[in-house]
Scaffold this active site. Structure first.
Site, mmCIF file in Angstrom:
data_model
loop_
_atom_site.group_PDB
_atom_site.id
_atom_site.type_symbol
_atom_site.label_atom_id
_atom_site.label_comp_id
_atom_site.label_asym_id
_atom_site.label_seq_id
_atom_site.Cartn_x
_atom_site.Cartn_y
_atom_site.Cartn_z
ATOM 1 N N HIS A 36 40.468 42.543 56.486
ATOM 2 C CA HIS A 36 40.364 43.897 57.047
ATOM 3 C C HIS A 36 39.013 44.033 57.741
ATOM 4 C CE1 HIS A 36 40.092 48.257 57.292
ATOM 5 N NE2 HIS A 36 41.349 48.362 56.921
ATOM 6 N N CYS A 77 55.847 60.071 40.176
ATOM 7 C CA CYS A 77 56.195 59.372 38.939
ATOM 8 C C CYS A 77 57.403 60.066 38.323
ATOM 9 C CB CYS A 77 55.018 59.395 37.985
ATOM 10 S SG CYS A 77 55.376 58.577 36.422
ATOM 11 N N CYS A 130 50.428 57.325 36.255
ATOM 12 C CA CYS A 130 51.225 58.521 35.981
ATOM 13 C C CYS A 130 50.273 59.711 36.012
ATOM 14 C CB CYS A 130 51.878 58.401 34.610
ATOM 15 S SG CYS A 130 52.542 59.981 34.050
ATOM 16 N N GLU A 153 36.930 57.504 56.082
ATOM 17 C CA GLU A 153 37.162 56.083 56.372
ATOM 18 C C GLU A 153 37.690 55.925 57.796
ATOM 19 O OE1 GLU A 153 39.914 54.085 53.810
ATOM 20 O OE2 GLU A 153 39.095 54.981 52.003
ATOM 21 N N ASN A 158 41.205 57.918 44.883
ATOM 22 C CA ASN A 158 41.338 57.421 46.248
ATOM 23 C C ASN A 158 42.748 57.635 46.773
ATOM 24 O OD1 ASN A 158 39.818 55.926 48.361
ATOM 25 N ND2 ASN A 158 41.588 54.560 48.222
ATOM 26 N N GLU A 159 42.844 58.262 47.921
ATOM 27 C CA GLU A 159 44.126 58.425 48.618
ATOM 28 C C GLU A 159 45.292 58.689 47.664
ATOM 29 O OE1 GLU A 159 44.636 55.149 51.361
ATOM 30 O OE2 GLU A 159 43.412 56.170 52.837
HETATM 31 C C1 GLA Z 1 42.746 53.065 52.730
HETATM 32 C C2 GLA Z 1 42.004 52.906 51.418
HETATM 33 C C3 GLA Z 1 40.955 51.853 51.461
HETATM 34 C C4 GLA Z 1 41.414 50.637 52.219
HETATM 35 C C5 GLA Z 1 41.859 51.049 53.598
HETATM 36 C C6 GLA Z 1 42.316 49.893 54.458
HETATM 37 O O1 GLA Z 1 42.225 53.992 53.565
HETATM 38 O O2 GLA Z 1 41.438 54.109 50.976
HETATM 39 O O3 GLA Z 1 40.629 51.518 50.128
HETATM 40 O O4 GLA Z 1 42.465 50.028 51.538
HETATM 41 O O5 GLA Z 1 42.963 51.914 53.468
HETATM 42 O O6 GLA Z 1 42.654 50.326 55.742
HETATM 43 ZN ZN ZN Z 2 54.718 60.089 34.829
#
Ligand code: GLA
Ligand code: ZN
Length: 682
Positions: free
Chosen positions: A366, A160, A120, A315, A154-155
């Site tokens: 992967h 929420c 959240c 990435e 991350n990403e």
């Molecule tokens: C994203 C995430 C990574 C990984 C890749 C796999 O970009 O940031 O942690 O999971 O996807 O493609």
């Molecule tokens: Zn929330």
């Protein structure tokens, strides 16, 4: 020069996500990692992205020794660390003790513990616990000589719908509508379907089984969610800054044409743009060259989020990913070509997800630089190492930036507003890919373009293209008017200026906010075509034999003060205007009333550009060209993404990849590139 890390690195950064915490009981593997990273020309490792349960296995019990040791080893071997804050995935104790940190979905159900990227954003406990951990990280390694950048979480993505977020939304609305619920009722047109509110406390987010019929509400919810991401990331950033002794730039990794967050707003919070790119190479719908062009557009979109600096490729997949419907391998040579395109488009790094495959769990299959096989004689390792070598050869481009004179407008709020609008087709709106089609058509004409916010329209550009700008504010319309008056060339298109910032339709004719005067026309109706329907635009004078093929959308115009350049060929609106231009001040405003097929769009843009001093040079299919500049030099990348040899005529300078002087023409093979350094023309 504007270096990402505040100083020249003397090499293009080459590295990626590294998860040594999965291998702490394997010193043999950790030792090999260092040896092999050097062999691959890797000079960076992104650490700790998902390491919270290793840092703090139980509440208040911290372990950072392992991290320090890894960072020491890397640094002693010439490898820098980008250190992530670990909020991307939470330890189980946190979720079990404080369930409010787990997200609630759009049906009102709270998640159970698991997976990642799902906390959240509003939770005070989440903010408190991550701040404490971030503080400890700074105290433990914030001064480490190998630490070169912070990577927040991350990403980021998702929403929420918990009570905390709902209250945050109500607060946001109170501020936005000056605490006046009737102002909100008006802007949301809430009398429709009896939706009027009596107080801000009654308002809910657009639950899937709740109120989803108010366009203003849906749009405000998207804007609030972006705001909530900004607030959340500020908590982490403020903590890092507060305890830091050494100044280190901060980023967070973005994703391709990402719907959930207005990246332009979030970008203001961070120092450097970085993103994760996973193009679907070798798919069964398009050529390799087309996939590369898409990738070029996506780079341009990221570059546009902070134009004064190079960006980072945080990435990319060595080999393949594990989440696509078909996980096809990157063919030989693709990896290096993609890396060179990335740099050509303005990145100063090439990084991977991931250095080494994990033995178990969701990403064990992967792609990675190091396979389970464990040796460096694999095809993929060799291609990565070759890329490392190539990046060394072009190290001097670091800090240079593209200086394009043509821009395409892309707006998140417009995207959200338009996607939510009925009356068109749910299948063919394609706002983001339409912007990309313009970028590709320009690329085919040898013109590299930026992707910018409508707020950044300025005469720094000679040509601005604003595809399908459904939602336009008065302020943006004014910018467009000034841009044209001062000599700019503007191309507006079908579905422009239908609504204001709250999704209320403009009265008195589209495009609204005064734009109908700028273009000298009103769009009276729009025809949404079926997929197989076609119409055409025939030029009125000059090249009357050329017919531009039209698909999907066609507007019927009332032109009162513009020159008609093209008319429809078919249907009940045959012979009526479809392409116009009006001069105002020193500039011109073109209007394209219908969506054109690929080749037609190239032809149309050539007409628009021909009235400017931008040089168009049609490139052979599969050829890409990008230039980055320093104060003194121009670095031009010519990429051959076709299956045939290609000859470039215009090169004259030093090819950085071969070290040779080049004069006249150069022939290169498929999936090859040359990087030509020249003195910059003044
Ligand atoms: C994203 C995430 C990574 C990984 C890749 C796999 O970009 O940031 O942690 O999971 O996807 O493609
Ligand atoms: Zn929330």
């Amino acid at each position: 020069m504007n270096y990402i890390f505040g100083k020249r690195m003397n090499s293009i950064m080459h590295g990626g996500d590294y998860n040594p915490e999965q291998w702490l009981d394997r010193p043999d593997i950790l030792a090999k990692d260092i040896e092999y990273m050097k062999e691959a020309g890797v000079n960076e490792a992104t650490l700790g992205v998902f390491a919270w349960s290793m840092y703090e296995p139980r509440e208040g019990e911290f372990h950072f020794e392992w991290l320090k040791q890894i960072m020491d080893n890397l640094y002693e071997n010439g490898i820098y660390t980008i250190l992530a804050t670990p909020s991307g995935a939470r330890p189980i104790w946190l979720d079990n003790t404080y369930p409010e940190v787990m997200r609630v979905d759009n049906m009102g159900n709270r998640n159970r513990h698991g997976i990642r990227h799902n906390h959240c954003l509003s939770s005070p406990i989440m903010r408190e616990k991550i701040s404490l951990l971030d503080q400890k990280l700074v105290e433990e390694v914030g001064n480490h000589p190998g630490l070169i950048m912070w990577h927040i979480s991350n990403e980021f993505g998702g929403e929420c719908y918990c009570d905390l977020c709902k209250r945050g939304f109500q607060q946001y609305l109170r501020k936005r509508y000056d605490g006046d619920i009737n102002k909100l009722n008006h802007e949301w047109w809430a009398t429709f379907w009896s939706a009027r509110y009596n107080s801000f406390d009654e308002i809910e987010p657009p639950f899937k089984n709740g109120q989803t019929a108010i366009m203003g509400l849906n749009l405000d919810w998207k804007k609030f969610t972006t705001q909530n991401y900004c607030d959340y990331i500020s908590v982490e950033i403020d903590t890092l800054r507060k305890y830091a002794k050494k100044e280190v730039p901060i980023t967070t990794n973005f994703m391709k044409r990402f719907w959930d967050i207005d990246y332009r707003t979030l970008a203001k919070k961070i120092d450097v743009i970085s993103w994760d790119s996973y193009p679907f190479f070798h798919n069964d719908q398009e050529s390799f060259a087309d996939t590369m062009l898409e990738s070029g557009f996506d780079h341009a979109m990221m570059r546009g989020l902070k134009k004064d600096k190079p960006f980072m490729l945080m990435e990319s997949a060595p080999g393949k990913v594990n989440w696509s419907p078909y996980n096809k391998l990157k063919r030989p040579g693709v990896h290096k070509q993609f890396a060179l395109q990335t740099i050509a488009c303005g990145s100063d790094t090439v990084q991977y997800f991931q250095w080494r495959k994990s033995r178990g769990a969701a990403e064990q299959h992967h792609g990675a630089v190091m396979d389970h096989l464990g040796t460096t004689d694999t095809r993929i390792f060799k291609e990565v190492a070759e890329t490392g070598n190539v990046l060394k050869k072009i190290a001097e481009v670091e800090g240079s930036i593209p200086q394009n004179k043509v821009a395409i407008v892309f707006e998140w709020e417009n995207w959200w507003a338009f996607e939510d609008a009925g009356g068109f087709s749910w299948h063919t709106k394609k706002y983001d890919t339409t912007c990309m089609e313009y970028w590709k058509a320009l690329a085919a004409l040898g013109v590299d373009a930026d992707v910018i916010s409508a707020n950044d329209i300025s005469n720094e550009y000679k040509v601005v293209i604003a595809p399908m700008l459904y939602s336009v504010t008065e302020a943006i319309a004014d910018k467009m008017k000034r841009f044209v008056e001062n000599g700019g060339t503007l191309l507006g298109t079908y579905i422009m200026g239908y609504v204001n910032e709250n999704c209320l339709c403009y009265e008195g004719g589209f495009p609204g906010a005064g734009l109908s005067e700028l273009f000298g026309l009103i769009s009276e109706e729009i025809d949404t075509l079926y997929p197989s329907d076609r119409n055409g635009i025939r030029f009125v004078s000059g090249n009357e034999d050329t017919v531009l093929t039209v698909k999907e959308y066609a507007e019927i115009l009332r032109v009162h003060d513009a020159e008609v350049l093209g008319v429809y060929t078919d249907d009940f609106y045959a012979k009526q205007p479809a392409f116009t231009v009006k001069s105002t001040g020193k500039g011109k405003a073109y209007y394209q009333a219908a969506r054109c097929e690929d080749q037609a769009l190239i032809d149309l843009l050539e007409v628009v550009l021909s009235s400017t001093d931008i040089t168009c040079t049609r490139l052979a299919k599969g050829i890409e060209k990008h230039t980055r500049y320093t104060d003194d030099f121009a670095y031009t990348f010519y990429l051959n993404n076709s299956d045939e040899n290609a000859i470039f005529e215009v090169v004259d300078g030093e090819n950085l990849l071969s070290g040779e002087e080049v004069k006249g023409s150069v022939e290169i093979g498929p999936k090859e590139c040359i990087v030509i350094k020249q003195w910059k023309e003044s």
